[in-house]
Design a protein around this motif. Sequence first.
Motif, PDB file in Angstrom:
ATOM      1  N   GLY A 211       0.796  -1.225   0.000  1.00 55.98           N
ATOM      2  CA  GLY A 211       0.000   0.000   0.000  1.00 55.98           C
ATOM      3  C   GLY A 211       0.821   1.263   0.000  1.00 55.98           C
ATOM      4  O   GLY A 211       0.395   2.293  -0.530  1.00 55.98           O
ATOM      5  N   LYS A 212       2.039   1.225   0.588  1.00 51.54           N
ATOM      6  CA  LYS A 212       2.844   2.434   0.694  1.00 51.54           C
ATOM      7  C   LYS A 212       3.857   2.589  -0.430  1.00 51.54           C
ATOM      8  O   LYS A 212       4.498   3.624  -0.529  1.00 51.54           O
ATOM      9  N   GLN A 235      -5.521   1.871   2.465  1.00 49.60           N
ATOM     10  CA  GLN A 235      -4.254   2.240   1.837  1.00 49.60           C
ATOM     11  C   GLN A 235      -4.379   3.560   1.078  1.00 49.60           C
ATOM     12  O   GLN A 235      -3.447   4.364   1.070  1.00 49.60           O
ATOM     13  N   LEU A 236      -5.509   3.791   0.432  1.00 44.93           N
ATOM     14  CA  LEU A 236      -5.704   5.049  -0.306  1.00 44.93           C
ATOM     15  C   LEU A 236      -5.733   6.251   0.619  1.00 44.93           C
ATOM     16  O   LEU A 236      -5.404   7.371   0.211  1.00 44.93           O
ATOM     17  N   ASN A 241       0.513   7.101   0.589  1.00 42.70           N
ATOM     18  CA  ASN A 241      -0.034   6.499  -0.624  1.00 42.70           C
ATOM     19  C   ASN A 241       0.522   7.175  -1.876  1.00 42.70           C
ATOM     20  O   ASN A 241       0.531   8.403  -1.979  1.00 42.70           O
ATOM     21  N   LYS A 242       0.965   6.350  -2.854  1.00 41.48           N
ATOM     22  CA  LYS A 242       1.576   6.872  -4.083  1.00 41.48           C
ATOM     23  C   LYS A 242       0.897   6.373  -5.348  1.00 41.48           C
ATOM     24  O   LYS A 242       1.415   6.559  -6.448  1.00 41.48           O
ATOM     25  N   ILE A 243      -0.240   5.719  -5.257  1.00 44.02           N
ATOM     26  CA  ILE A 243      -0.865   5.081  -6.426  1.00 44.02           C
ATOM     27  C   ILE A 243      -1.268   6.135  -7.454  1.00 44.02           C
ATOM     28  O   ILE A 243      -1.982   7.093  -7.139  1.00 44.02           O
ATOM     29  N   ASN A 270      -4.986  12.543  -3.324  1.00 47.35           N
ATOM     30  CA  ASN A 270      -4.545  11.391  -4.103  1.00 47.35           C
ATOM     31  C   ASN A 270      -3.863  11.837  -5.386  1.00 47.35           C
ATOM     32  O   ASN A 270      -4.099  12.941  -5.895  1.00 47.35           O
TER      33      ASN A 270
END
Length: 913
Positions: A211-212, A235-236, A241-243, A270
């Motif tokens: 997640g991270k 995780q978001l 968070n880097k997604i 985000n």
Amino acid sequence: MRIGLSNKFSIQNSKRKITSLHSNEPEELRRALSIANSPDYSPLPQLYSPAAKKPMFQRVPRSSVLQPLKKEDDKTNDKDIIKQLQESPEQKLEDQIQKPLVGSQSARSYFQHYKVLNKVKQQNEYHKINESIQTQMLKQAESSDALPCKLGLVKMNGNESQVTINNHHYGDKYIKMLSEGLKQNQGVKEFFLSNNRIKQNGAVSILSQIGKQAIVLDLSKNEIGQLGVDCLCQQLQLRENKIEVLSLEDNKLGDKFVIKILKCLLSTTNKVKSLNISKNYLTNEVADTLKDTILQLDLLEELYLHWNQIKGSGGQKIFEALIENKTMVVFDGSWNCFGIIEKSNCTQKICEFLVGNKVMLHCDLSANQFTLQDCKLIATSLKQNRTIYGFHFNGNWGIIDPRGFLIIDENSQQKPLGETPRMKGLDQITTLRYESVCWICQGWQEQMFEWTPEGECDPLFLHMDFEDYKQVYIPKKLDNLYKLPLMVPSGQTQFLFTVIDNQMVSNNFNQNVFGHLLKLKVNGNTVICQLDNINVIQKLRHYQLMDKKELKAVTSILPRTPDPLYIPPKLKKQKRIWSFPISIWFKDFRFENEEFLRKCFEKDWSCSKIMKVIKNPDELNEVKNLLWKDYKMIKETYRWYSSYNPTGDVWSISSNVITEFSSATELVDNKTFKLSDLDLKFIATCAASIEYKGNYRNPERALCRYQFMEFLVRVSDDKYFKQKSASSMLESVQMILQQCRPIMEQYNAQRWRDERYFNEQCDDCLKYFKPLLNQVYNRFSSKKVKPGQKKFMCLDELHDICGIAGLFDERFVDRDADLSFNLSMMMQIDELESDRIFQMSFIEFMEAIARVSEKVSLPAAPDMSWEQRQQQPLHIKLERLLILIAQTCASEEYKQQFGNPQKSIFDIQPEDD
């Protein structure tokens, strides 16, 4: 005294005993004691030699007694010894050895590690060592009773920062094994886990671990369920968070879970740039949250919603947000139900979006159940958009043409075409479908089409195969060049040009052999042509039109750019200056210049036996120069008389024809030169070329081109030189040429072309009837063509055309057809080694038809006398013959397509203002 003889004594004990000796011992013994007390002292080998059974040190003279060691040297030796001990290598433990994850050795070391796994676990437990990636994965495999798969972490090639295990169907057991391996590998940023049977537990284990660190997360075609969604949302919401790329396609989540995920994206800062929530049974309930997501996520560039159940009202809210959005580059809303109205105005919002949006590059609205009226409105709005390079509309009314326009065909039925090609990560290249074009998905590329002008070229049209050879007008630029940039598909593209109604290819591009008939549309007229070659360009497949980093198109051509419009001028206002470069003959006709004639003369001179007739070398050169000056007249005379009675297909002069020539030129006077003398010179000329015996192009009892010049020299020798009428061979050759000149100068094939054939009216006539000429030429060009050989027409086939057209009568006989054939053939340098002399090409066929029409002189009006018929212009005669050939020699297919022409193209009616 014996020192160190027993192994029971240690080194330290030995040293103590040696130091306890009496101090009054001799100097040598004291020296030995100092050595024994040194750190590197070893008593057995240094002080005693068992083999010799005596001490290794002996008494020596005082002059050679060793000096006492200095304290500085002792310190230096101690430091060196300590340094060596500190630098001595220690054996590393298994998990302390760095093992590769990518490369040819990675898999081998991974499975070797598996063989010693128990030893590694004991080492790690005893020495308190952190476990490696390999150990963690293999321990989990062992505890789960699973095979030791590599799971994308250990691989032969690729990037260490990427795990790609799409479509492996691993399941939760192996996903837990992967998550264990990732505990010590924080360098992996991209996770492609599509279609791996990941359920809730597997999703929790992998998402909790990555997640991270994840930037790209593809969980499509799995079933992460409620626990997976909850873990993903946690995780978001993390600050770390880097997604950036999130794909949850085909997870059967439904509105509830997708709304929860979207709200998590909205509640925190985000970085998501690409979101794929396709195939998740979404309905209009998700529309409000989707609208907020599109409006508030400032970094969102790609949104995929295909194969859901969003109807008109939901689609309206989505496009309301897209109208305001300034970052969305790719949108896929295909296979929904935007066309189902439900008291909404979705189509109007789509039209507003297409007109106003200046950012989006790729949009897919396929199979959305739009009505015919909706499709017309969308097509009209799309014309005003110049930024969407890829637009999909399959399964609705209309298709996308190669320029990007949406073309609506009301007569076609609405047929869904299955799932349409769409962009996935901007790198998917689909199979080319010209009936529905997407420049981005199909990898179209920019191509500059140029034409180098030679004289007047306007109008110039381009015809490309993927557009069914329709005409595209190329206007003239300010630099006097014809240029037009267009988008072409990947792979091979065939094309040709039409220059003032004349189809041809350009030397600026590569060419392939092409022998098929082509049906073109030029200025509203149907034209059937056939070319020997056709232009081709080859473009690399899998070309990326869109820059994936900067998300912009790498071309200067804007979509939906209309083709240049050609407006043909009115006939009465048209002021065309005709010249040969714009004619139908310019490309293929070859003129006989001085250089070409010189090559032909040298070939004939080298083959002839004139040097055996004239023995004097100086006189031989003078005769050669004299014959070269009149060579054009000599070869034209030969061509004319060789047409009277050819030997099969080979043009040659027989004995009967040479008698006609001598009678016309009055060479035989029955005094100085008799007919029997003529026959002897004819036979001598034919027999002299014994080395060419057996060559079917050189008949044994007929004269070829090189022999005709030799025959004239032999006759001059017998008629003038031997009869003392000339003092030398040079003078005799001059005399025979002077006597024959009035007759020989009449024969000039090029003079007829310049005076009668090469003009604007004949050019217009041939261009107008070119489809007919192509069809007839192809139909009558097969009798002597071998398999794989280029088509040509033989003499018999020209006779067949004349016979079918009913041209033979008392005024037009077989000899006239032979003469028309031979005079139309372009001269060859070496007629003894080339079959080209009796293989007629298309441009020669056109001239042969014109020569036949000149001789036949069909009447343009009833009740014309023969003299009036002969006085008609050639283009009128040619037109009447072509109309007759169309009625008698053309195929039924041609007659059905073009009908039965009767009216003259030269009868121009004045226009009505």
